[in-house]
Structure formats: C-alpha cells, structure tokens
Design an enzyme around this catalytic site. Structure first.
Site, PDB file in Angstrom:
ATOM      1  CG  HIS A 130      44.211  31.813  34.506  1.00 20.61           C
ATOM      2  ND1 HIS A 130      45.176  31.044  33.961  1.00 20.61           N
ATOM      3  CD2 HIS A 130      43.065  32.219  33.456  1.00 20.61           C
ATOM      4  CE1 HIS A 130      44.448  30.949  32.128  1.00 20.61           C
ATOM      5  NE2 HIS A 130      43.317  31.826  32.837  1.00 20.61           N
ATOM      6  CD  GLN A 186      41.414  39.203  34.962  1.00 18.18           C
ATOM      7  OE1 GLN A 186      40.625  39.918  35.530  1.00 18.18           O
ATOM      8  NE2 GLN A 186      41.148  38.407  33.995  1.00 18.18           N
ATOM      9  CG  ASP A 226      47.995  35.789  37.616  1.00 17.10           C
ATOM     10  OD1 ASP A 226      47.823  36.706  36.820  1.00 17.10           O
ATOM     11  OD2 ASP A 226      47.452  34.716  37.633  1.00 17.10           O
ATOM     12  CB  CYS A 266      41.421  29.772  32.446  1.00 14.74           C
ATOM     13  SG  CYS A 266      41.496  29.375  30.321  1.00 14.74           S
ATOM     14  CE  LYS A 319      43.955  37.860  31.394  1.00 11.59           C
ATOM     15  NZ  LYS A 319      43.010  37.152  30.374  1.00 11.59           N
TER      16      LYS A 319
END
Ligand SMILES: Cc1ncc(COP(=O)(O)O)c(C=O)c1O
Length: 408
Positions: A122, A202, A199, A365, A225
C-alpha cells in the site's frame, strides 16, 4: 453454510439507517473501512457523556477515570495481539504507524544500506521508503510477485541479504488478498541483523495475529478496519526496538524533563504519544477488540474464508470476469479483486453503487502494483463479520447486469 444463520447485521446501526431509508444496502467495502458495532459507539458515548477529561494530567475523578480507561485500552489491545502494554503506541492508524518507524529509522541509514519492500505494498508502506531513499541515498529493493499473485519467495531470498537493514512487508494485500510469509522472511532478515516491519492493516481483525509469534520488530494496524473508530490505530513494537527509536513528534506528554538546553524523553510508549491523544478512539478501539474476541478470531476468519470462496466461485461464473488474486484454495485474505473486460473499474463501481452494492474501484493505493499488473485498477469486494451470502448474490447480479449492458 449453517453458521450463516448467525446474522450480525443488527449489531451495526448503519444497516438500520440505510435500509430504513428504503435503500438496498450491500456493504462490501470492509477493506477500506469496516462498519462500527453499537458497543463501540456506546463506549465512546459513555466517555464523552460521563468522564470527559484529558489523560495523565488531571487529579480529579473524571481525569483519573479517563486515564485508567485509556491505559486499560492499551492493555486490552496488547493482550489481543500478544504484546506487552508498553509495546503498544497509539497512533492515528497504520499510515502514521508506518511513517513513525520510517521517519525514525531512515535517518540512520547509509548509502550502502538497503531497504526491502514488495511490489504489493500500500502507498503507506511504499511512498515513505521511496521518498527517504531519495533523501538519504540508501537503496530501495522491491520483491516482485509471481504470475499466481504470490510474493516471489525465490526472489525475496536473493534480495534479502547482508546489506538489508530494513524489511517492511504487508501481511495481507489489500488488493490481491495474498497472505505473505512474514514469519519466514522475518526470520531470514533477522539472520542479517535487519529490522522487520509488518503492515498488518488487512490482517488484524480478520485472522488471529500474534505479534510475538510473527517475530517482527514492528507491526502497524488501523482501528477503523477492525470495527473501531476512525483516527485511531497502533504501532506495536518490541520494547527494545521502540527504546532505540527516536521520537516522531515533539511536545507535551512525550517528555520527562525539559530545560532551556535539552529535553529528556518520557518512557516507551509515551515518548511516541506527543500531545493529547485520541482518548475516545482508544476506548472505542478497545471495545472493538472486546467485540471481536467475544465472537472469536477463528470464527471471524472462518466467516470471511467461506464468503471469499463463495464470492470467487460466483464471480468466476460470469463471462469476461477475471479474478486478480490467488484462488480460494490458497490461504488468502478477504479482498477479492476482479476485472470485467472492457469496463473500467471506476464505471463498474459507480454503477454497482447505484444498485446499493458498495465496493471499491480503482488502484486501492497500490499504483506500483497496478503498473506491474498493467491494469488501470480493479474492482474490489471485501468482507466483514456482518457480510452475508445475499450481499454477494446482489454483487453478482449487478455485475452481470453491467457486463450485459456495457461489456464486450
Ligand atoms: C495494507 C494497507 N496498509 C495500510 C493502509 C493504510 O491504512 P490507514 O488509511 O488506516 O492509515 C491500508 C488502508 O487501506 C491498507 O490496506
């Protein structure tokens, strides 16, 4: 799919609002931002109504309660991710968490050093390293993907080496749904003494995530999220790694002592939390953690896994539709990207929106990935604990309609 009888949409007031207004509403955009359950709204409302005060300062009842709740939220999030409370730094979200680490570490790198990321990052984990490579002169190396939309592990093994100072990798791709072997590559990078950043925007909230077990040094995620409010997230960092990091923002709260000549930083994690924090956000995020834990992370993951398999199977039956990501037989996340021949993803997403099917269309993104795939973008459906097969049925029906009306 007997477990689908448990429909949790009533936990999320947005459904009542949208449907009460007589609109069809099929929310399939959780990868962008998940909906918020009542329990989170109530926790934040209670703070604003009954103990609204700043933290760590006041000596009166409301402030003591706000401080206790804010620190209890930190502890709850720490337990949730298998970290220690002092290893949780509250930030505005994954973007700020990733920037915090990048700002602090990039300045320590030399021109001969290398930072390794992947092509599926991202922008939040791409642009900081690209910009700092230009500013500080270190080399940015990018792991490619295979034709099956997986991280090219063979290439990764060639790229990660003695010059690697930082490996910063997305856990689950927000475009492809690919799950990366972060534990394995983290161990490899550590053999060369590199710092590893994950990261997890998600993965947290979608599958069990164990910070200690992943073996990375830093992990970033966003509250919005994970069924929490917007404007809050966290950087999880190993205590020793956080201790070596310079502060990102200067101001109140993050100092132990200030004289005319010098300043002494507060302890970790407070040294990274300059200024008044997002108190209601932290309390709301903690309530979201309670919500997820009550359901169980395995159950949450199973729910998304089954929906993902159903969506891929149903979308694949439509002529001219191509799934951009690993198949449902892989361990994959719940972002299902697809393209429809001769229809731009923006047009498709727009028309789906008119049918009450809320998906995302565009580059998500991740423009370097789109360039690599030679696509203008994709249309992406993604799921949460409230998603139901009927939402996917509505998606499939609307995609068929668009394809038949405007496609090839
Ligand atoms: C993989 C990934 N990383 C980072 C981010 C940035 O998250 P935020 O916008 O909450 O800071 C996102 C958001 O879509 C994401 O999907």
């Amino acid at each position: 799919m007997s477990w689908f009888k448990k429909n949790r949409q009533n936990d999320f007031p947005t459904y009542k609002f949208e449907r009460g207004a007589g609109r069809p509403y099929h929310f399939l955009d959780s990868a962008a931002s998940a909906l918020t359950p009542k329990i989170v709204l109530e926790a934040m409302d209670l703070y604003y109504r009954t103990y609204r005060a700043n933290v760590h300062r006041g000596l009166y009842r409301a402030s003591a309660k706000a401080t206790a709740s804010y620190e209890a939220a930190r502890e709850n999030i720490a337990n949730f991710l298998h970290a220690a409370p002092e290893e949780v730094v509250f930030t505005r979200g994954a973007t700020e968490s990733l920037n915090l680490v990048a700002y602090s570490l990039a300045a320590t790198l030399q021109p001969e050093d290398e930072v390794v990321i992947s092509i599926m990052e991202h922008h939040a984990n791409f642009v900081p390293w690209q910009q700092f490579a230009q500013r500080f002169g270190f080399k940015l190396r990018i792991i490619p993907i295979t034709k099956n939309f997986e991280l090219d592990k063979e290439e990764a093994r060639k790229i990660i080496g003695p010059k690697t100072k930082i490996l910063s990798l997305v856990h689950v791709s927000n475009v492809l749904g690919t799950v990366n072997p972060v534990k394995e590559l983290s161990a490899l990078a550590h053999q060369y003494g590199a710092t590893v950043i994950v990261d997890a925007a998600q993965s947290v909230g979608h599958r069990p995530v164990d910070f200690a077990e992943l073996g990375c040094d830093f992990l970033a995620f966003s509250g919005h999220k994970t069924y929490g409010p917007t404007g809050i997230g966290a950087l999880i960092g190993r205590y020793s790694a956080l201790s070596q990091l310079s502060p990102f923002l200067y101001g109140g709260e993050m100092i132990a002592e200030v004289t005319k000549e010098y300043s002494v930083w507060n302890e970790v994690p407070h040294k990274f939390e300059a200024g008044t924090p997002n108190i209601a956000g932290a309390i709301g995020l903690s309530a979201a953690v309670d919500y997820m834990q009550e359901i169980g992370l395995d159950e949450l993951a199973k729910h998304e896994r089954e929906l993902t398999a159903y969506a891929i199977a149903q979308l694949s039956t439509i002529e001219d539709v191509t799934i951009i990501g690993p198949g449902a037989d892989q361990d994959r996340g719940g972002a299902v990207s697809f393209s429809v021949e001769n229809i731009h993803p923006h047009d498709l997403a727009h028309i789906l929106g008119n049918h009450g099917v809320c998906v995302r269309g565009g580059h998500h993104c991740a423009m370097p990935l789109m360039q690599e795939l030679d696509l203008p973008g994709t249309t992406r459906a993604s799921f949460g604990i409230y998603s139901q097969p009927k939402d996917i049925d509505a998606l499939v029906k609307a995609v068929k309609y668009v394809r038949n009306k405007f496609g090839s």
